[in-house]
Scaffold this active site. Structure first.
Site, PDB file in Angstrom:
ATOM      1  N   HIS B  57       6.418  -5.713  -5.710  1.00 22.12           N
ATOM      2  CA  HIS B  57       5.558  -4.549  -5.469  1.00 22.12           C
ATOM      3  C   HIS B  57       4.135  -4.968  -5.121  1.00 22.12           C
ATOM      4  O   HIS B  57       3.231  -4.925  -5.953  1.00 22.12           O
ATOM      5  CB  HIS B  57       5.557  -3.674  -6.736  1.00 22.12           C
ATOM      6  CG  HIS B  57       5.149  -2.268  -6.477  1.00 22.12           C
ATOM      7  ND1 HIS B  57       5.817  -1.199  -7.028  1.00 22.12           N
ATOM      8  CD2 HIS B  57       4.148  -1.744  -5.737  1.00 22.12           C
ATOM      9  CE1 HIS B  57       5.232  -0.080  -6.626  1.00 22.12           C
ATOM     10  NE2 HIS B  57       4.217  -0.387  -5.850  1.00 22.12           N
ATOM     11  N   LEU B  60      -0.313  -4.925   0.607  1.00 24.19           N
ATOM     12  CA  LEU B  60      -1.104  -5.924   1.337  1.00 24.19           C
ATOM     13  C   LEU B  60      -2.023  -5.281   2.378  1.00 24.19           C
ATOM     14  O   LEU B  60      -2.814  -5.954   3.020  1.00 24.19           O
ATOM     15  CB  LEU B  60      -0.178  -6.957   1.976  1.00 24.19           C
ATOM     16  CG  LEU B  60       0.708  -7.691   0.941  1.00 24.19           C
ATOM     17  CD1 LEU B  60       1.663  -8.655   1.638  1.00 24.19           C
ATOM     18  CD2 LEU B  60      -0.134  -8.435  -0.078  1.00 24.19           C
ATOM     19  N   ASP B 307       2.265  -4.251  -8.596  1.00 27.40           N
ATOM     20  CA  ASP B 307       1.670  -3.085  -7.933  1.00 27.40           C
ATOM     21  C   ASP B 307       0.236  -3.420  -7.492  1.00 27.40           C
ATOM     22  O   ASP B 307      -0.676  -2.598  -7.588  1.00 27.40           O
ATOM     23  CB  ASP B 307       1.704  -1.842  -8.821  1.00 27.40           C
ATOM     24  CG  ASP B 307       1.482  -0.551  -8.017  1.00 27.40           C
ATOM     25  OD1 ASP B 307       1.306  -0.643  -6.786  1.00 27.40           O
ATOM     26  OD2 ASP B 307       1.503   0.536  -8.620  1.00 27.40           O
ATOM     27  N   HIS B 311      -8.564  -2.193  -3.407  1.00 27.25           N
ATOM     28  CA  HIS B 311      -9.445  -1.159  -2.867  1.00 27.25           C
ATOM     29  C   HIS B 311     -10.858  -1.732  -2.823  1.00 27.25           C
ATOM     30  O   HIS B 311     -11.270  -2.429  -3.744  1.00 27.25           O
ATOM     31  CB  HIS B 311      -9.441   0.098  -3.745  1.00 27.25           C
ATOM     32  CG  HIS B 311      -8.159   0.864  -3.681  1.00 27.25           C
ATOM     33  ND1 HIS B 311      -7.761   1.561  -2.561  1.00 27.25           N
ATOM     34  CD2 HIS B 311      -7.167   1.022  -4.582  1.00 27.25           C
ATOM     35  CE1 HIS B 311      -6.580   2.121  -2.786  1.00 27.25           C
ATOM     36  NE2 HIS B 311      -6.192   1.809  -4.005  1.00 27.25           N
TER      37      HIS B 311
END
Lengths: 320, 430
Positions: B57, B60, B307, B311
């Protein structure tokens, strides 16, 4: 992150009973100034208070600006609607610009919880939280406590109901903390859908029956009911809310004669409060508004003034 | 003989032994025994030599959000974290819903320091309305389909996708895996953290655990109906773990992953109002954390996933409500697992390497035993070293780690990708 505790006023949570009492005691002084023929003192001359409102508000902004001007501070105001935010500027950039204009205090309102705390991490200016989402509105709780203390002498032992949309209310969160810290007993009155999902750790009791609660109260504190709660599926209709939780004349008759009726404003007459009840002699709603200015003068003075030693200063003598 | 890893202790799915590992020019392991010599030698004394990790998970961000991460930088972070394969989530812009985007991601992956394995979306543009060209993508080797970032809301379409996927087994050579982000949006929308005591106190609108659990429950029922292989992504609630446990006992073809943050952090972290702690599904309660650890330890949960969701700083410098959800994971997953999972080292390695490799269908080249003839996708771990997490020092283009400033024990020292030492002593080699 700041390693030292901020001097900013971000929430009632984290304040002590003596912190609150100090502000309330000082407010008496400013209340007196507000009743002078020229209600203005030079205490904060040369300091700048910026109101930074990312959410529309007339009353709170006017209250803070009036307080600042009575203390002879300069004011500037930022409103999200007509600003660079609509051009894509970030909150952090906006705050840094306002600080660069020389603001000593940022009075911040924002529709999301926690933003005052975030801004306090980003700026060297002091921050006053003027309402952050559904979180807190500390100066409202202070002015409410001040109003109750003025009328009742003390909050200790008072039984206070907060009625209405507690789930979405920053006023309720701050009031619960302040009122209980000062010794009052708080009962929340609302349908389950308008209560917070969890009340774990809240020093309150719950009732779904306003009629049962009213005769036992010293204070009935009504919250504003908003139409969007219907589209959110939280209540069936304004009509049903008013029928069950509105303070009408018939209900007000069951409230003890020496009880007080409060509302943070703006009121929806005919919804949470019947028009005639708003002008009931027990209503202190307008008193809350005028006390708001005095409380905010005290808060700004404590943050920016020359200190807490009021006896040694002439800052509170009249100015020209 | 070109490369020898000397002095380490091998741990793989068959157990533990002290041996050196020699790797040939073709990227295959040529010898496993003591006192091997090579033209190039890597020191592994005091360290664990194991098969490289496989992340089921990873976000990219390329194509579309290259300011937050690229395949190259994501792969670098992966290699530093001991990963040799990253399963790339398809919520790029444009989404990986057609051959062209899949081929672009593969081509970019060829040049990177991890194997990049693209997934396909379940629906076109992740719109939740029209099935993606699953047959065409399966023929191109795509084995996992997901609309991750969102759960597939429509139960009727979910049923059809499950049914359709079972007809593609012979074309892929193994069952197609459907990976679900379980979240019923009718219950979760407008919520930004776990709904409970903390959200009520902080005034941040919450998402109830039931938003996840209802979709887990629905999909278990649909697996029973269709026989499709369902992989549950990032399980975060005690109720979800228990439902998966029972479904597995029933013998349904279900696998599941949990992220490092869901067994190391709780909703209390949100009290800082720092959106670095905003993630979907949200950080839950102590009880949920305990349940996730139990699920990892008893085999209910098959894999630790990251995960990894980069950001930019400026996108996280917003209010908690407005900031995008997600946190970095690739460079901290192993250390956080060692610190916080409560599992022993062999269990952690299984959950990071060979068990996710089996779900991804890549056991031929990842997560293999460290043995002669196996592809040399390996990592070398120093279990005793301590280090301090710093987002700014990471290879990722972003720095949104929720573990900033935390001291962690154990770290990946070297990573070998197809026989090439891409990380030596914690430094990327190319």
């Amino acid at each position: 992150m700041n390693s030292t505790p901020s001097r900013s006023l971000l929430s009632i949570e984290g304040m002590t009973k003596s912190d609150i009492e100090e502000i309330l005691d000082l407010t008496d002084t400013f209340d007196e100034i507000g009743r002078r023929p020229i209600p203005k003192v030079p205490a904060l001359r040369g300091r700048t208070v910026a109101t930074v409102f990312f959410e529309n508000s007339t009353r709170t902004r006017l209250s803070f600006e009036t307080a600042a001007r009575r203390l002879s501070a300069d004011t500037m105001s930022f409103g999200a609607g007509s600003s660079s935010l609509s051009k894509g500027e970030s909150i952090r950039d906006t705050v840094e610009v306002i600080e660069a204009y020389g603001a000593d205090v940022l009075v911040v309102r924002h529709p999301a919880a926690g933003i005052a705390q975030r801004i306090d991490n980003w700026t060297d200016a002091l921050v006053v939280n003027a309402g952050d989402g559904c979180h807190e509105h500390p100066t409202q709780a202070l002015l409410d406590a001040y109003t109750l203390r003025k009328h009742k002498g003390s909050l200790n032992g008072l039984r206070i109901a907060i009625v209405g949309d507690i789930r979405h209310s920053r006023v309720a969160r701050s009031d619960v903390l302040a009122f209980t810290m000062l010794g009052a007993e708080v009962v929340l009155v609302a349908p389950p859908t308008l209560l917070p999902p969890s009340l774990e750790g809240w020093p309150v009791t719950i009732s779904y029956d306003l009629d049962e609660v009213l005769p036992t109260l010293d204070v009935c504190y009504l919250l504003r009911m908003q139409n969007e709660r219907i589209s959110e599926g939280l209540i069936p209709s304004v009509r049903e809310y008013t029928a069950d939780y509105g303070l009408n004349i018939k209900r007000a008759a069951t409230l003890p004669k020496d009880a007080l009726i409060c509302h943070p404003g703006p009121t929806n007459r005919g919804i949470e409060i019947e028009a005639a009840v708003a002008s009931d002699p027990r209503s202190v709603i307008l008193d809350q508004v005028s006390n708001g200015v005095s409380i905010r003068m005290a808060v700004l003075f404590l943050l920016l003034g020359s200190g807490r030693n009021l006896g040694a200063t002439s800052e509170l003598e009249g100015g020209q | 003989m070109s490369l020898v890893i000397r002095g380490g202790t091998i741990i793989d799915s068959e157990g533990e032994k002290k041996a050196d590992v020699a790797i040939g020019d073709d990227g295959l392991i040529t010898e496993v025994s003591s006192n091997l010599k090579g033209e190039e030698e890597i020191d592994a004394s005091g360290c664990i030599v194991t098969s490289g990790f496989v992340d089921l998970h990873s976000h990219l961000r390329e194509p579309g959000q290259e300011d937050a991460e690229t395949i190259e930088t994501g792969a670098r972070g992966g290699a530093l974290g001991g990963y040799t394969a990253l399963i790339a989530m398809p919520n790029t812009t444009p989404a990986m819903d057609c051959l062209a985007v899949i081929e672009q991601v593969r081509a970019l992956g060829e040049k990177s320091v991890c194997e990049i394995i693209p997934t396909g979306t379940m629906t076109v543009g992740r719109n939740g309305e029209q099935m993606s060209p699953m047959g065409e993508l399966v023929d191109a080797g795509v084995g996992i389909f997901t609309d991750d970032g969102n759960g597939l809301q429509d139960p009727r379409l979910m049923r059809r996708i499950m049914e359709y996927s079972t007809g593609l087994t012979h074309r892929l050579g193994r069952p197609v895996v459907l990976a679900q982000h379980c979240e019923v949006e009718a219950l979760s929308s407008g919520g930004y953290m776990h709904e409970g005591a903390w959200s009520s106190r902080l005034g941040i609108p919450g998402q109830p655990a039931e938003a996840e659990e209802l979709m887990v429950s629905r999909d278990i029922a649909l697996v029973r109906l269709t026989g499709a292989h369902m992989h549950f992504q990032h399980l975060s609630t005690a109720g979800s773990v228990e439902m998966v446990r029972l479904a597995k006992q029933e013998g349904l073809p279900i696998t599941a992953e949990a992220t490092t943050h869901h067994f190391s952090l709780t909703d209390e972290s949100c009290a800082s109002y720092d959106p670095v702690f905003k993630v979907h599904p949200p950080l839950r309660t102590d009880q949920d954390v305990i349940a996730v650890r139990k699920g990892l330890s008893d085999g209910t949960i098959d894999a630790i996933a990251t995960d990894h969701a980069p950001h930019t700083d400026h996108s996280k410098e917003k209010s908690f409500d407005e900031a995008p959800p997600g946190m970095l994971g690739l460079e901290t997953a192993f250390s956080v697992s060692l610190e916080d999972s409560g599992l022993d080292l062999p269990q952690i390695l299984a959950l990071l390497s060979w068990r996710p490799a089996a779900i991804a269908g890549v056991l031929d080249r990842h997560g293999n035993t460290v043995s002669i003839g196996a592809k040399a996708n390996l990592c070398v771990i120093d279990p005793d070293i301590t280090w301090t997490v710093s987002g700014n020092l990471m290879a990722s283009r972003s720095s949104n780690t929720p573990y900033e400033g935390r001291r962690l024990r154990g770290r990946v020292r070297h990573t070998i990708q197809s026989g090439e030492a891409v990380v030596i002593d914690g430094e990327i080699q190319r």
